[in-house]
Design an enzyme around this catalytic site. Structure first.
Site, mmCIF file in Angstrom:
data_model
loop_
_atom_site.group_PDB
_atom_site.id
_atom_site.type_symbol
_atom_site.label_atom_id
_atom_site.label_comp_id
_atom_site.label_asym_id
_atom_site.label_seq_id
_atom_site.Cartn_x
_atom_site.Cartn_y
_atom_site.Cartn_z
ATOM 1 N N GLN B 136 0.832 -1.206 0.000
ATOM 2 C CA GLN B 136 0.000 0.000 0.000
ATOM 3 C C GLN B 136 0.867 1.256 0.000
ATOM 4 O OE1 GLN B 136 -2.031 0.894 3.734
ATOM 5 N NE2 GLN B 136 -3.923 1.229 2.602
ATOM 6 N N GLY B 137 0.692 2.106 -0.981
ATOM 7 C CA GLY B 137 1.427 3.374 -1.027
ATOM 8 C C GLY B 137 0.504 4.532 -0.724
ATOM 9 N N TYR B 138 0.217 4.728 0.528
ATOM 10 C CA TYR B 138 -0.711 5.792 0.942
ATOM 11 C C TYR B 138 0.032 6.898 1.694
ATOM 12 C CZ TYR B 138 -5.289 3.645 -0.144
ATOM 13 O OH TYR B 138 -6.395 3.145 -0.755
ATOM 14 N N SER B 139 0.449 6.577 2.941
ATOM 15 C CA SER B 139 1.013 7.598 3.835
ATOM 16 C C SER B 139 2.296 8.187 3.283
ATOM 17 C CB SER B 139 1.320 6.990 5.206
ATOM 18 O OG SER B 139 0.167 6.484 5.805
ATOM 19 N N SER B 171 3.518 -1.135 3.659
ATOM 20 C CA SER B 171 3.523 -2.454 4.309
ATOM 21 C C SER B 171 4.151 -3.485 3.394
ATOM 22 C CB SER B 171 2.100 -2.884 4.645
ATOM 23 O OG SER B 171 1.424 -1.838 5.281
ATOM 24 N N GLU B 253 -9.688 -2.226 4.814
ATOM 25 C CA GLU B 253 -8.583 -2.372 5.756
ATOM 26 C C GLU B 253 -9.107 -2.370 7.188
ATOM 27 O OE1 GLU B 253 -5.631 0.753 5.737
ATOM 28 O OE2 GLU B 253 -4.281 -0.399 7.026
ATOM 29 N N SER B 387 -5.840 6.240 12.903
ATOM 30 C CA SER B 387 -5.528 6.133 14.332
ATOM 31 C C SER B 387 -6.811 6.169 15.162
ATOM 32 C CB SER B 387 -4.623 7.287 14.753
ATOM 33 O OG SER B 387 -5.346 8.506 14.691
ATOM 34 N N GLU B 389 -7.555 8.234 17.319
ATOM 35 C CA GLU B 389 -8.048 9.611 17.371
ATOM 36 C C GLU B 389 -8.891 9.936 16.133
ATOM 37 O OE1 GLU B 389 -5.016 8.575 18.004
ATOM 38 O OE2 GLU B 389 -4.580 9.187 20.061
#
Lengths: 367, 410
Positions: B136-139, B171, B253, B387, B389
């Site tokens: 996964q290439g997200y963050s 990941s 996810e 997260s 939050e």
């Protein structure tokens, strides 16, 4: 902060300056990554001794400055801030036992060397994964005019490098600490590599022959010695909690997401405010225990248990929040959050969990 | 009173169950009983044994690794009830499903929904056979919780996109064959300037650096893209329409992560209950009560919360099946699951004392060492995939309808 006298203020400032300038967390990382069994930097410890911190609780007559435990706690707090890998805490606890219960000859033989930093001392108490000094099975059997010590101590702090052990054992129908030089042939050490990257060892005493005066006092000395160790470790934990908190608050101020520092979010502000309050309570409890030792107060047991229980709970919270509030980078080895988390849990176990001390506190108060 | 249709269904399921048993009998190697590959996503793929390879090939060909995916792309084509029977039969004989990873959990379902026919034909069958690993290439370093702030650029160069930028928390990036990435294709708009792009990790200009975690493992990587050419046909969905696809994928996810503990259980980890562990490490009184009363109460409190959580998972599933629409309870799954997982790990090391804090080497059992690592790794559960939050913000805003503190805030 306790009201400090001039000597104490100087001592604290010196320790703070040295730790901040000479012992950044990269110094701890270097020790950890070197992976030596002794787990500390000898040059740094030599400097600690030169500055006199190894002798803070040692009587002047034996080469110390006799400043007392509040002062020793100030140094431990500063070391704790940057996770300084040093045998100072263990050595001070050992010197405390000797100063309390050692004969004049023993004190003369060992205290100057402990104070001078030539000798690393440590307490060898527990025999399982949990602190439980009532469960000690090590024995010192009468043998002629001396004793023969048998037993296995687990997770002895600085156990790999210690030159002097104070071993809790059963003798003459009671428990007592025994003074055991580390070079005795019948001692074997097995390193235990733990998550905090510091030195711990299992130490076996198999038929160690000791003179009669190796026994330090008796049952009455056990709790006072342990409460000194508990108070010192609580001071180290206070420094860790303070630094972990400050690093976290700095991160809240600088990490920008959604176009603003994440510290602008009220939900996070409240968590920071709660930690701030808990650390203030922790400081009061820790300083009270150190002062109780210096004042020779009779409620030391209760005060030391208060300090260790509060220290455990607070550092547990702050170290958990440090990781969570750092988000992803808090999970990386590159950031420091994990280092505090791992050291925190080891010290929470050392000399009694929060549960152990709450139980003891309740017993001491008759319920 | 059961209806005639339900009875017929039951009979059909019984015959399907018999078929499953027969097939498993013929294809599942007995040597693999009770083994799983749960840690492959954390510790990296291990060299598979001959039996493991055979099992992967068999279930991959049958399509039963992804039982509910369409048959035409290599899936099992099973209904929910049949898939449940298959799951039960595999569990009964201790057979793990070797077909997994991000391709199965996240990317596949998303591509089935949004991909072109050609994209599905190209990418779904190898996922069904477990041949291709997806990451996964997200963050990005400055786009974590605020994912839409991502800056990794994909410029339109006629027949291809030119990708430049950095992703983090990729990941399994160091083991992956392909990456599904969110990239910026319009710098003038935030959410509406993002596209969903498939990038071959073997492309020139892709560089992967593993990230070492506090647990000592490196399941994630930083991924750097320098002038990487990506064919136009690797765009999923419309140009600048990637945000909604990316979010849909995150739902997959989050639903797969809420299971929490089972998906992150290390090989050789402690499988005794906390109560049993506490008796072992702390002792018990004559009536079997854990000798440390406070810890006993903490364990019971945790076990009760875990039980309430599993009852909630069950209720949510029943409500969906009962056509009551998606349960409101699903919004709390990720956070409660994370809390249960982390509380359990903290309690496990507390029960074990110093033995629960070993790092490596002599003096600790394998289970004790796995417990330490599991505790540290588990700290990620409340951070990744949105997260705690951020999840709470979603509940507050979308479920409870509470207002924003100010424009632009989460």
């Amino acid at each position: 902060m306790a009201v400090l006298n001039e000597e104490q203020t100087m001592l604290r400032d010196m320790a703070r300056e040295w730790v901040q300038n000479e012992q950044p967390i990269t110094a701890f990382r270097a020790v950890r990554d070197a992976g030596t069994a002794e787990g500390y930097d000898r040059d740094a410890y030599r400097t600690v001794a030169e500055m006199g911190w190894t002798g803070v609780i040692v009587p002047e007559a034996h080469g110390g400055s006799q400043f007392g435990y509040l002062s020793a706690g100030l140094v431990m707090e500063e070391l704790g801030r940057n996770l300084v890998a040093s045998p100072l805490g263990a050595t001070t606890a050992a010197a405390g036992a000797l100063a309390l219960g050692g004969s004049e000859a023993q004190q003369a033989a060992w205290l100057p060397r402990l104070a001078g930093g030539e000798v690393v001392g440590t307490l060898a108490v527990d025999e399982g994964p949990h602190h439980d000094p009532d469960k000690v099975e090590a024995t010192a059997a009468r043998d002629g005019d001396g004793y023969v010590l048998n037993g296995t101590k687990s997770f002895v702090p600085e156990g790999d490098s210690a030159h002097l052990f104070l071993v809790l054992a059963r003798a003459d129908g009671e428990r007592a600490f025994f003074l055991v030089p580390g070079d005795a042939a019948a001692i074997t050490r097995a390193r235990r590599k733990m998550a905090d990257g510091r030195s711990h060892a299992e130490v076996r005493f198999e038929g160690v022959r000791l003179p009669a005066d190796a026994k330090l006092g008796g049952e009455a000395l056990v709790d006072p010695v342990l409460d000194r160790a508990r108070s010192l470790v609580a001071a180290e934990m206070l420094g860790m909690a303070g630094q972990a908190f400050e690093t976290t608050v700095d991160y809240l101020k600088t990490r920008v997401q959604f176009g603003q520092p994440i510290g602008a979010f009220q939900a996070l502000q409240h968590r920071a405010a709660k930690m701030f309050a808990e650390i203030e309570l922790m400081r009061s409890a820790v300083e009270a225990a150190l002062e109780a030792i210096d004042a020779g107060r009779s409620d030391l047991a209760e005060t030391a248990s208060l300090a260790k229980a509060v220290a455990n709970e607070t550092l547990n919270l702050v170290s958990r929040e440090m990781v969570q509030l750092h988000g992803g980078v808090g999970m990386t080895d590159e950031y420091d959050a994990g280092l505090y988390l791992k050291r925190a849990r080891v010290l929470e176990n050392q000399w009694g969990s929060a549960g152990f001390h709450r139980d003891r506190f309740a017993k001491l108060n008759g319920y | 009173m059961a209806s005639a249709a339900a009875i017929r269904d039951d009979q059909d399921l019984d015959s399907f169950r018999a078929e499953v048993r027969e097939w498993l009998e013929a294809n599942f190697p007995a040597s693999l009983r009770g083994k799983d590959n749960a840690m492959a996503t954390i510790e990296g793929p291990a060299q598979p044994s001959a039996d493991e390879l055979a099992w992967q090939r068999a279930i991959g060909e049958k399509g039963w690794g992804v039982p509910t995916w369409p048959k035409q792309y290599g899936g099992g084509g099973l209904g929910r009830a049949e898939a449940r029977v298959l799951g039960e039969e595999m569990a009964r004989i201790g057979a793990h499903n070797p077909i997994g990873g991000m391709g199965v959990m996240m990317f596949g379902p998303t591509l089935l929904e949004y991909g072109t026919e050609a994209q599905k034909q190209q990418h779904i069958p190898p996922i069904c056979r477990g041949e291709i690993r997806w990451c996964q290439g997200y963050s990005e370093p400055n786009a974590g919780s605020d994912l839409a702030a991502l800056q990794c650029r994909a410029e339109d160069r006629g027949d291809h996109f030119l990708v430049n930028g950095q992703k983090t928390w990729t990941s399994g990036g160091q083991w992956a064959d392909w990456c599904f990435a969110l990239v910026r294709t319009d710098t003038t708009r935030k959410h509406e300037g993002i596209s969903f792009l498939l990038i071959d990790m073997k492309s020139p200009g892709v560089e992967v650096k593993p990230i070492r975690l506090i647990s000592g493992q490196s399941p994630f990587a930083e991924t750097f893209f320098t002038d990487v050419q990506v064919p136009k046909e690797n765009l999923v969905g419309p140009l600048n329409g990637g945000w909604s696809i990316g979010k849909r994928l995150l739902q997959h996810e989050r639903s797969s992560l809420s299971g929490g503990s089972s998906s992150t259980r290390p090989r050789g980890a402690e499988d005794r209950s906390l109560g049993e562990l506490a008796k072992h490490y702390l002792g018990a009184d004559a009536e079997g009560r854990v000798s440390d009363g406070e810890l006993r109460a903490k364990i019971a409190r945790h076990e009760m919360e875990a039980r309430a959580f599993s009852l909630t998972l069950r209720r949510a599933a029943l409500e969906v099946r009962g056509n009551q629409g998606p349960s409101a309870a699903t919004s709390i799954m990720k956070n409660v699951g994370a809390k249960v997982t982390q509380d359990r790990a903290e309690l496990a090391i507390e029960v074990m004392g110093m033995n629960g804090l070993g790092w490596e080497g002599e003096g600790f059992s394998d289970k004790e060492l796995a417990t330490t690592r599991q505790w540290l790794w588990g700290k990620a559960v409340s951070i990744y995939g949105g997260s705690t939050e951020i999840q709470n913000n979603i509940v507050a805003k979308r479920i409870l309808g509470l207002p924003d503190p100010k424009p632009g805030a989460a």
